[in-house]
Enzyme design. Structure first.
Site, PDB file in Angstrom:
ATOM      1  N   THR A 170       6.603  -1.204 -35.460  1.00 54.76           N
ATOM      2  CA  THR A 170       6.746   0.216 -35.201  1.00 54.76           C
ATOM      3  C   THR A 170       5.437   0.874 -35.609  1.00 54.76           C
ATOM      4  O   THR A 170       4.681   0.319 -36.398  1.00 54.76           O
ATOM      5  CB  THR A 170       7.944   0.794 -35.985  1.00 54.76           C
ATOM      6  OG1 THR A 170       8.049   2.200 -35.718  1.00 54.76           O
ATOM      7  CG2 THR A 170       7.797   0.593 -37.474  1.00 54.76           C
ATOM      8  N   GLY A 171       5.167   2.037 -35.070  1.00 53.85           N
ATOM      9  CA  GLY A 171       3.928   2.723 -35.423  1.00 53.85           C
ATOM     10  C   GLY A 171       3.007   2.864 -34.238  1.00 53.85           C
ATOM     11  O   GLY A 171       3.452   2.792 -33.082  1.00 53.85           O
ATOM     12  N   GLY A 174       1.098   2.043 -31.452  1.00 49.75           N
ATOM     13  CA  GLY A 174       1.129   0.829 -30.650  1.00 49.75           C
ATOM     14  C   GLY A 174      -0.230   0.270 -30.295  1.00 49.75           C
ATOM     15  O   GLY A 174      -0.404  -0.948 -30.186  1.00 49.75           O
ATOM     16  N   THR A 231      10.052   3.935 -33.400  1.00 48.50           N
ATOM     17  CA  THR A 231      10.585   2.917 -32.499  1.00 48.50           C
ATOM     18  C   THR A 231      11.669   2.095 -33.184  1.00 48.50           C
ATOM     19  O   THR A 231      11.540   1.775 -34.358  1.00 48.50           O
ATOM     20  CB  THR A 231       9.419   1.937 -32.198  1.00 48.50           C
ATOM     21  OG1 THR A 231       8.348   2.678 -31.661  1.00 48.50           O
ATOM     22  CG2 THR A 231       9.824   0.809 -31.278  1.00 48.50           C
ATOM     23  N   ARG A 240       0.706   6.304 -20.336  1.00 48.44           N
ATOM     24  CA  ARG A 240       0.414   5.484 -21.519  1.00 48.44           C
ATOM     25  C   ARG A 240       1.587   4.548 -21.848  1.00 48.44           C
ATOM     26  O   ARG A 240       2.747   4.940 -21.805  1.00 48.44           O
ATOM     27  CB  ARG A 240       0.135   6.408 -22.713  1.00 48.44           C
ATOM     28  CG  ARG A 240      -0.191   5.698 -24.026  1.00 48.44           C
ATOM     29  CD  ARG A 240       1.013   5.547 -24.931  1.00 48.44           C
ATOM     30  NE  ARG A 240       0.664   5.010 -26.246  1.00 48.44           N
ATOM     31  CZ  ARG A 240       1.564   4.604 -27.137  1.00 48.44           C
ATOM     32  NH1 ARG A 240       2.848   4.678 -26.866  1.00 48.44           N
ATOM     33  NH2 ARG A 240       1.184   4.132 -28.307  1.00 48.44           N
ATOM     34  N   VAL A 241       1.257   3.309 -22.165  1.00 48.22           N
ATOM     35  CA  VAL A 241       2.264   2.344 -22.592  1.00 48.22           C
ATOM     36  C   VAL A 241       1.845   1.829 -23.968  1.00 48.22           C
ATOM     37  O   VAL A 241       0.675   1.491 -24.175  1.00 48.22           O
ATOM     38  CB  VAL A 241       2.359   1.166 -21.591  1.00 48.22           C
ATOM     39  CG1 VAL A 241       3.274   0.065 -22.118  1.00 48.22           C
ATOM     40  CG2 VAL A 241       2.850   1.669 -20.227  1.00 48.22           C
ATOM     41  N   GLY A 242       2.785   1.772 -24.892  1.00 45.78           N
ATOM     42  CA  GLY A 242       2.468   1.295 -26.238  1.00 45.78           C
ATOM     43  C   GLY A 242       2.758  -0.190 -26.402  1.00 45.78           C
ATOM     44  O   GLY A 242       2.836  -0.947 -25.424  1.00 45.78           O
ATOM     45  N   ASP A 243       2.946  -0.598 -27.648  1.00 49.89           N
ATOM     46  CA  ASP A 243       3.184  -2.014 -27.948  1.00 49.89           C
ATOM     47  C   ASP A 243       4.624  -2.445 -27.691  1.00 49.89           C
ATOM     48  O   ASP A 243       4.896  -3.618 -27.446  1.00 49.89           O
ATOM     49  CB  ASP A 243       2.861  -2.288 -29.426  1.00 49.89           C
ATOM     50  CG  ASP A 243       3.744  -1.459 -30.355  1.00 49.89           C
ATOM     51  OD1 ASP A 243       3.930  -0.255 -30.078  1.00 49.89           O
ATOM     52  OD2 ASP A 243       4.252  -2.012 -31.352  1.00 49.89           O
TER      53      ASP A 243
HETATM   54  N1  GLY Z   1       5.188   1.762 -31.290  1.00 46.09           N
HETATM   55  C1  GLY Z   1       5.529   2.648 -30.291  1.00 46.09           C
HETATM   56  C2  GLY Z   1       4.406   3.124 -29.490  1.00 46.09           C
HETATM   57  O1  GLY Z   1       3.274   3.084 -29.916  1.00 46.09           O
HETATM   58  O2  GLY Z   1       4.641   3.558 -28.379  1.00 46.09           O
END
Ligand code: GLY
Length: 330
Positions: free
Chosen positions: A242-243, A245, A191, A219-222
């Site tokens: 990043t990483g 989420g 990211t 799915r939605v991340g951070d």
């Molecule tokens: N950090 C990006 C995600 O987990 O989607």
């Protein structure tokens, strides 16, 4: 606009109520909520971003160095990666979900605490710019999926297939096993999160991603979640992540880091504490990467990660450098 003012006033009133309650219960003077971290000569302008995204920081620096504001700098900076088809974790050319659809997440936040976000949006190359439109043109903060896409078309964005020849082939290959696993520091989570301070000393941030490769549809991340993947407080600083989420969301990572800086920690110390909180909830787990990046009002920066390998790029009048960060595991 009116609703924003209303929300702002409501939160101020709520903060007032909390302070009043604290006064009543403790009968002592409340502590000031903002640590004084300003110095006479803060470093500005300055831009930092997760990973070694040279072209993106270069673009943001161009904006800052010609007197542009931090919000324009972070938007235009991350747009470089969104348009780059060879970057397979952001924007066009991002890897798809398990159903073969590329779904993008992004957010942006300005010096006044205004923010906008789009989640799980398809067919638009620049989700960060749609997020900015959400912030500036609607009374809302987050638009999702088809609604976000429809809004983008209404705002003049054009429809584009985000899957490339390369990501289509990789997806077809992946379908043969359909194995879902993250690869540390490689392709699943780089990211781009960007933070900038302009010549006025104002801070803004943006974060954009195609999320985990081959994620479950929806799915939605951070990254598009204000407080998790990105947070900015113009009095204190900003943070981005990043990483994986899911782990960042569980600790509201970026908000936590900004609050730790408010309490007096340096960006470096705050990022270290952010990762340690995550590792406390995941004792012994080694199969994921998280990288945090932070900047304070003075332009001091710091980063920390779970595994070696995460770096961040920084551009100021002191130069354009890629900074390696220390990690929880050696
Ligand atoms: N950090 C990006 C995600 O987990 O989607």
């Amino acid at each position: 606009m009116e609703r924003r003012k209303f929300l702002k006033n409501s939160s101020l009133s709520a903060a007032g109520l909390v302070s009043a309650a604290a006064l009543t219960s403790c009968n002592t003077e409340p502590k000031p909520i903002n640590a004084d971290i300003s110095t006479p000569n803060p470093i500005k302008p300055i831009v930092v971003c997760t990973w070694n995204f040279f072209n993106a920081t270069n673009k943001a620096w161009e904006v800052l160095n010609s007197g542009g504001n931090a919000l324009d700098a972070v938007e235009q900076g991350v747009m470089v990666e969104e348009a780059d088809e060879t970057n397979e974790t952001v924007g066009k050319g991002g890897r798809p979900d398990r159903d073969g659809n590329v779904t993008l997440d992004a957010c942006i936040m300005d010096k006044d605490g205004n923010c906008g976000s789009v989640v799980c949006m398809q067919n638009i190359v620049h989700p960060v710019s749609v997020a900015r439109k959400v912030m500036e043109e609607t009374p809302h903060i987050i638009l999702a999926g088809k609604g976000a896409e429809k809004f983008a078309y209404e705002q003049g964005f054009k429809k584009e297939d985000l899957l490339t020849e390369s990501t289509r082939k990789q997806y077809e290959e992946w379908l043969k096993t359909s194995k879902y696993e993250t690869t540390i520091n490689i392709e699943n989570h780089d990211t781009i999160g960007m933070l900038a301070i302009d010549e006025n000393g104002d801070i803004a941030g943006a974060c954009t991603t195609s999320g985990m490769a081959y994620k479950v549809a929806g799915r939605v991340g951070d990254s598009p979640i204000i407080g998790a993947g990105l947070f900015v407080d113009n009095e204190v600083g900003g943070a981005t992540a990043t990483g994986v989420g899911e782990e960042v969301i569980r600790t509201v990572g970026s908000f936590l880091i900004v609050e730790l800086m408010r309490q007096g920690k340096s960006p470096q110390e705050a990022c270290e504490e952010g990762v340690k909180r995550i590792m406390k909830k995941n004792e012994g787990r080694k199969d994921f990467q998280i990288g945090f990046l932070a900047i304070n009002k003075n332009g001091e920066t710091g980063g920390y990660c779970v595994h070696p390998g995460f770096t961040y790029r920084e551009y100021s009048e002191n130069g354009h450098v890629n900074r390696e960060v220390t990690s929880f595991y050696e």
